[in-house]
Design a protein around this motif. Structure first.
Motif, PDB file in Angstrom:
ATOM      1  N   SER A 127       1.227  -1.497   0.200  1.00  0.00           N
ATOM      2  CA  SER A 127      -0.447  -0.309   0.104  1.00  0.00           C
ATOM      3  C   SER A 127       1.209   1.354  -0.135  1.00  0.00           C
ATOM      4  N   LEU A 130       3.904   1.240  -0.625  1.00  0.00           N
ATOM      5  CA  LEU A 130       4.851   1.602  -2.324  1.00  0.00           C
ATOM      6  C   LEU A 130       3.565   2.157  -3.549  1.00  0.00           C
ATOM      7  N   TRP A 131       3.019   1.441  -3.290  1.00  0.00           N
ATOM      8  CA  TRP A 131       2.307   1.930  -4.353  1.00  0.00           C
ATOM      9  C   TRP A 131       1.412   2.620  -4.615  1.00  0.00           C
ATOM     10  N   HIS A 153       1.478   8.439  -7.125  1.00  0.00           N
ATOM     11  CA  HIS A 153       0.895   9.639  -7.128  1.00  0.00           C
ATOM     12  C   HIS A 153       2.583  10.482  -6.993  1.00  0.00           C
ATOM     13  N   VAL A 205      -1.398  11.414   5.149  1.00  0.00           N
ATOM     14  CA  VAL A 205      -3.057  10.830   4.980  1.00  0.00           C
ATOM     15  C   VAL A 205      -3.470  10.073   4.600  1.00  0.00           C
ATOM     16  N   HIS A 206      -2.502   9.496   4.002  1.00  0.00           N
ATOM     17  CA  HIS A 206      -3.045   8.026   2.873  1.00  0.00           C
ATOM     18  C   HIS A 206      -2.452   7.009   4.423  1.00  0.00           C
ATOM     19  N   ASP A 254      -1.392   7.635   7.464  1.00  0.00           N
ATOM     20  CA  ASP A 254      -2.632   6.933   8.751  1.00  0.00           C
ATOM     21  C   ASP A 254      -3.508   6.438   8.267  1.00  0.00           C
ATOM     22  N   ALA A 255      -4.923   6.267   7.289  1.00  0.00           N
ATOM     23  CA  ALA A 255      -5.562   5.873   7.329  1.00  0.00           C
ATOM     24  C   ALA A 255      -4.932   4.030   6.914  1.00  0.00           C
ATOM     25  N   VAL A 256      -4.169   4.145   6.254  1.00  0.00           N
ATOM     26  CA  VAL A 256      -4.207   2.689   5.712  1.00  0.00           C
ATOM     27  C   VAL A 256      -3.715   1.872   7.567  1.00  0.00           C
ATOM     28  N   ASP A 278      -4.724   2.810  10.164  1.00  0.00           N
ATOM     29  CA  ASP A 278      -5.987   3.122  11.099  1.00  0.00           C
ATOM     30  C   ASP A 278      -6.863   1.072  10.524  1.00  0.00           C
ATOM     31  N   GLN A 279      -7.206   1.426   9.309  1.00  0.00           N
ATOM     32  CA  GLN A 279      -7.732   0.641   8.832  1.00  0.00           C
ATOM     33  C   GLN A 279      -7.173  -1.062   9.275  1.00  0.00           C
ATOM     34  N   TYR A 327       2.029   8.443 -18.413  1.00  0.00           N
ATOM     35  CA  TYR A 327       2.056   8.365 -16.986  1.00  0.00           C
ATOM     36  C   TYR A 327       0.477   8.907 -16.865  1.00  0.00           C
ATOM     37  N   ARG A 351     -12.785   6.185   5.621  1.00  0.00           N
ATOM     38  CA  ARG A 351     -11.348   7.159   5.223  1.00  0.00           C
ATOM     39  C   ARG A 351     -11.846   6.242   3.197  1.00  0.00           C
ATOM     40  N   SER A 391      -8.567   5.835   0.574  1.00  0.00           N
ATOM     41  CA  SER A 391      -7.552   5.321   1.433  1.00  0.00           C
ATOM     42  C   SER A 391      -7.994   3.777   1.204  1.00  0.00           C
ATOM     43  N   VAL A 418      -6.526   1.123  -0.742  1.00  0.00           N
ATOM     44  CA  VAL A 418      -5.819   0.018  -0.590  1.00  0.00           C
ATOM     45  C   VAL A 418      -5.587  -1.445  -1.178  1.00  0.00           C
ATOM     46  N   TRP A 464      -0.523  -4.427  -6.426  1.00  0.00           N
ATOM     47  CA  TRP A 464       1.121  -5.184  -6.438  1.00  0.00           C
ATOM     48  C   TRP A 464       1.444  -6.514  -6.188  1.00  0.00           C
ATOM     49  N   GLY A 489     -11.523  -4.484   9.054  1.00  0.00           N
ATOM     50  CA  GLY A 489     -11.048  -2.978   9.730  1.00  0.00           C
ATOM     51  C   GLY A 489     -12.122  -2.369   9.485  1.00  0.00           C
TER      52      GLY A 489
END
Lengths: 208, 208
Positions: A167, A169-170, A175, A189-190, A192-194, A196-197, B124, B156, B159, B163, B170, B201
């Motif tokens: 997640s 690395l992707w 981005h 942000v990303h 954190d959310a990852v 978290d979940q 890209y 969220r 995110s 994921v 990935w 989650g």
DNA sequence: GTCTATAGCTAGATAGAC
DNA sequence: GTCTATCTAGCTATAGAC
């Protein structure tokens, strides 16, 4: 400050590798000629072949000299193995973001190796080994947290580790177009959310 | 069964694109010459340039002709939007694995675009647009499941969607070395574990 | 250890016949 | 619509002088 002949030679060899990596990262391996590398590095083309033998040897050598992204992750893990897992994961994620932001060359090297590895079996193996090392260290860590009762006993650690790493690395891969500031904000942000979940799905029932 | 001249021409053009993609996937864009493509496709080099203008035009054209991987995901989502989320996600994951296994060309196109997009801003953007479309459709779907009370209100969705998609892609990227059977087995195990942890989650408290 | 010179080849692209 | 012939530029790699 005198330099021996050997030290000077080693410095030149390093310089070539650095320049080559910058250029490979910018335009890809096949699309970057040894001629352009030589010109940019301010040396002759012959010297490149003297030091590295072939163009592929140059890529190998240059890649080997750069620290692996995954090493950094593994290192972060080892720093404080007994911290609560939430703190640990957030620290790793944060360190990962900071590292990618600070060491732009390492990030670009990783990116270009990932791309080129799809067509060069040798590079694929090298890249595979590096990421798998990180995945294994992460899974081993997760196993200790299961043993400690922090994580669910039936958590499939390999997949869980891959999701976490993949997640991050992707996100990095998809981005790259953002500038450093926007990227950092979005990455935080990303991540954190990852985390978290991921934690909600992984924590043992009734854990703190 | 007579073919008009135009139809025949269109078929030849398609054929060139298919062969080119196979070869780009195998050896990369820069490392594959138009000469080799012509030989493999059984046409003259001139014809390639007649149809596609430049080598880059050929890559663009070939990529545009192949269906996007993300389209398939989006499509799977739309099929039965009111099924329980667990069933829905497992169906998408399963369809994703089956698709990647069956349509090898689409998978290779995705891979080669991902690789080449690191050095061609135009590609890209194209790849970005395709994946972001899938992410957005997935997040929108997740939002409806929140509204239906199936998923946590504070999830969220962006995110969470990334994921899910990122984990699948990935995995695909880092397990290309496996043969079709081994890949399918590993992919199923991985997808199952991912969906499982992801759901734990994401589900609302006290949901079925 | 480094450079100059160049071999030997292959690349992407075009012109014009059919 | 397709092919043959060909242009020019660029490529990786080597040889030999300094």
């Amino acid at each position: 400050m005198e330099r021996t002949r050997d030290e000077q030679a080693e410095a030149t060899k390093d310089h070539i590798a650095n320049v080559a990596m910058e250029m490979f990262a910018a335009h890809g391996f096949s699309a970057t000629s040894t001629r352009k590398i030589a010109k940019q590095a301010g040396v002759s083309e012959g010297l490149i072949f003297h030091h590295y033998g072939t163009k592929m040897g140059l890529l190998r050598g240059a890649a080997a000299r750069s620290g692996a992204l995954s090493d950094h992750i593994a290192q972060g893990l080892a720093a404080d193995p007994d911290a609560p897992i939430e703190e640990q994961l957030r620290r790793i994620a944060e360190g990962f973001v900071a590292f990618l932001r600070a060491d732009r060359l390492a990030a670009r090297v990783f990116r270009v190796l990932m791309a080129e590895s799809t067509t060069h079996p040798e590079l694929y193996a090298m890249q595979q080994e590096r990421t798998q090392t990180a995945v294994k260290q992460l899974s081993r860590y997760l196993s200790t947290r299961i043993a400690a009762g922090e994580l669910r006993g039936d958590l499939r650690v390999d997949s869980a580790a891959q999701v976490l790493l993949g997640s991050f690395l992707w996100f990095f891969f998809t981005h790259m177009h953002l500038d450093a500031d926007a990227w950092t904000t979005a990455a935080r942000v990303h991540c954190d959310a990852v985390v978290d979940q991921w934690l909600r799905g992984a924590l043992a029932e009734g854990a703190p």
